[in-house]
Scaffold this motif. Sequence first.
Motif, PDB file in Angstrom:
ATOM      1  N   LEU A  68      17.342 -52.605 -43.868  1.00  0.00           N
ATOM      2  CA  LEU A  68      16.300 -51.845 -43.180  1.00  0.00           C
ATOM      3  C   LEU A  68      16.173 -52.411 -41.773  1.00  0.00           C
ATOM      4  CD1 LEU A  68      13.620 -51.884 -46.030  1.00  0.00           C
ATOM      5  CD2 LEU A  68      15.431 -50.189 -45.631  1.00  0.00           C
ATOM      6  N   TYR A  69      16.323 -51.564 -40.757  1.00  0.00           N
ATOM      7  CA  TYR A  69      16.335 -52.034 -39.377  1.00  0.00           C
ATOM      8  C   TYR A  69      15.309 -51.317 -38.513  1.00  0.00           C
ATOM      9  CZ  TYR A  69      20.894 -54.239 -40.239  1.00  0.00           C
ATOM     10  OH  TYR A  69      21.914 -55.035 -40.710  1.00  0.00           O
ATOM     11  N   VAL A  70      14.791 -52.067 -37.550  1.00  0.00           N
ATOM     12  CA  VAL A  70      14.001 -51.505 -36.466  1.00  0.00           C
ATOM     13  C   VAL A  70      14.704 -51.921 -35.180  1.00  0.00           C
ATOM     14  CG1 VAL A  70      11.799 -51.467 -35.258  1.00  0.00           C
ATOM     15  CG2 VAL A  70      11.847 -51.627 -37.745  1.00  0.00           C
ATOM     16  N   THR A  71      15.061 -50.947 -34.383  1.00  0.00           N
ATOM     17  CA  THR A  71      15.685 -51.194 -33.096  1.00  0.00           C
ATOM     18  C   THR A  71      14.639 -50.931 -32.025  1.00  0.00           C
ATOM     19  OG1 THR A  71      17.845 -50.537 -33.944  1.00  0.00           O
ATOM     20  CG2 THR A  71      17.554 -50.524 -31.541  1.00  0.00           C
ATOM     21  N   SER A  82      15.942 -47.310 -38.878  1.00  0.00           N
ATOM     22  CA  SER A  82      17.192 -46.902 -39.521  1.00  0.00           C
ATOM     23  C   SER A  82      17.455 -47.687 -40.798  1.00  0.00           C
ATOM     24  CB  SER A  82      18.367 -47.061 -38.554  1.00  0.00           C
ATOM     25  OG  SER A  82      18.504 -48.408 -38.155  1.00  0.00           O
ATOM     26  N   VAL A  83      18.373 -47.148 -41.581  1.00  0.00           N
ATOM     27  CA  VAL A  83      18.789 -47.761 -42.843  1.00  0.00           C
ATOM     28  C   VAL A  83      20.311 -47.784 -42.865  1.00  0.00           C
ATOM     29  CG1 VAL A  83      18.778 -47.548 -45.363  1.00  0.00           C
ATOM     30  CG2 VAL A  83      16.765 -46.844 -44.042  1.00  0.00           C
ATOM     31  N   GLU A 127       4.392 -47.310 -42.520  1.00  0.00           N
ATOM     32  CA  GLU A 127       5.324 -47.379 -43.648  1.00  0.00           C
ATOM     33  C   GLU A 127       6.653 -46.696 -43.321  1.00  0.00           C
ATOM     34  OE1 GLU A 127       2.760 -45.561 -46.655  1.00  0.00           O
ATOM     35  OE2 GLU A 127       2.431 -47.574 -47.477  1.00  0.00           O
ATOM     36  N   PRO A 128       7.382 -47.232 -42.344  1.00  0.00           N
ATOM     37  CA  PRO A 128       8.592 -46.551 -41.881  1.00  0.00           C
ATOM     38  C   PRO A 128       9.693 -46.409 -42.929  1.00  0.00           C
ATOM     39  CG  PRO A 128       8.452 -48.762 -40.973  1.00  0.00           C
ATOM     40  CD  PRO A 128       7.153 -48.497 -41.663  1.00  0.00           C
ATOM     41  N   PHE A 129       9.651 -47.226 -43.971  1.00  0.00           N
ATOM     42  CA  PHE A 129      10.707 -47.168 -44.986  1.00  0.00           C
ATOM     43  C   PHE A 129      10.193 -46.672 -46.335  1.00  0.00           C
ATOM     44  CE2 PHE A 129      11.894 -50.380 -41.847  1.00  0.00           C
ATOM     45  CZ  PHE A 129      13.081 -49.833 -41.404  1.00  0.00           C
ATOM     46  N   TRP A 137      13.989 -55.521 -41.011  1.00  0.00           N
ATOM     47  CA  TRP A 137      12.577 -55.350 -41.338  1.00  0.00           C
ATOM     48  C   TRP A 137      11.967 -56.631 -41.887  1.00  0.00           C
ATOM     49  CZ3 TRP A 137       8.861 -52.655 -39.642  1.00  0.00           C
ATOM     50  CH2 TRP A 137       7.696 -52.494 -40.348  1.00  0.00           C
ATOM     51  N   ASN A 138      12.765 -57.426 -42.602  1.00  0.00           N
ATOM     52  CA  ASN A 138      12.268 -58.716 -43.117  1.00  0.00           C
ATOM     53  C   ASN A 138      11.781 -59.619 -41.980  1.00  0.00           C
ATOM     54  OD1 ASN A 138      12.929 -58.018 -45.765  1.00  0.00           O
ATOM     55  ND2 ASN A 138      14.973 -58.904 -45.604  1.00  0.00           N
ATOM     56  N   THR A 139      12.471 -59.565 -40.843  1.00  0.00           N
ATOM     57  CA  THR A 139      12.063 -60.372 -39.687  1.00  0.00           C
ATOM     58  C   THR A 139      10.713 -59.905 -39.163  1.00  0.00           C
ATOM     59  OG1 THR A 139      14.368 -60.763 -39.093  1.00  0.00           O
ATOM     60  CG2 THR A 139      12.728 -61.099 -37.355  1.00  0.00           C
ATOM     61  N   ILE A 140      10.516 -58.604 -39.090  1.00  0.00           N
ATOM     62  CA  ILE A 140       9.237 -58.068 -38.621  1.00  0.00           C
ATOM     63  C   ILE A 140       8.121 -58.488 -39.574  1.00  0.00           C
ATOM     64  CG2 ILE A 140       7.941 -55.985 -37.990  1.00  0.00           C
ATOM     65  CD1 ILE A 140      10.458 -56.774 -36.191  1.00  0.00           C
ATOM     66  N   GLU A 141       8.381 -58.434 -40.860  1.00  0.00           N
ATOM     67  CA  GLU A 141       7.380 -58.864 -41.839  1.00  0.00           C
ATOM     68  C   GLU A 141       7.054 -60.345 -41.680  1.00  0.00           C
ATOM     69  OE1 GLU A 141       9.287 -57.373 -45.438  1.00  0.00           O
ATOM     70  OE2 GLU A 141       7.763 -55.797 -45.545  1.00  0.00           O
TER      71      GLU A 141
END
Length: 176
Positions: free
Chosen positions: A99-102, A136-137, A86-88, A167-171
């Motif tokens: 909401l980003y994941v790099t 990151s946000v 739950e990173p966010f 984050w939507n892409t990861i989901e």
Amino acid sequence: MRYAAFLLGINVGGNRKVPMADLKILFEKTLKFSEVKTLLNSGNVVFEAAKADASMIEKAVAKRFGFDVGVILRTLDELRALERGEPFKGIPVTKDTRLYVTFRGDATAKGTLKAPYVSPDKSFRILRIGKGEIVSVLTVGEKGGRTVDAMAVLGKEFGKKLTTRNWNTIEKILAP
């Protein structure tokens, strides 16, 4: 084993064009991966393989499309573990929140930033810096919060072998 391959810097601003249909064929016919699915136009490929590594994909992409493209590879199990963490959690999301994941291709690249980090204009926050990813946000708006500026901070700190996904892409990648 199920994998997600993230290709770096393709189809951005009309440069380094890689049609997703052609990329899918490359993964199926040349690399002999199965259950291949591309998502969006930003170089996200989910596939199944007994074994895969980023360098083999990079070589095949360079041969087929005529330019070098970095690839960061993650198993879907690794992405599920990220999701379970739950990173966010606790981040209020509005229409201006990103909401980003790099994903880091070079976990040894160490920057001077420590998490939590807040940019001077308070629009960009790094919540967590891990070996494999940075969470990151970004709050976009009239007072700042440009994605390009946020990604420049990460590139300066952690090198060029990075790729950022919403984050939507990861989901979407993890959706059944």
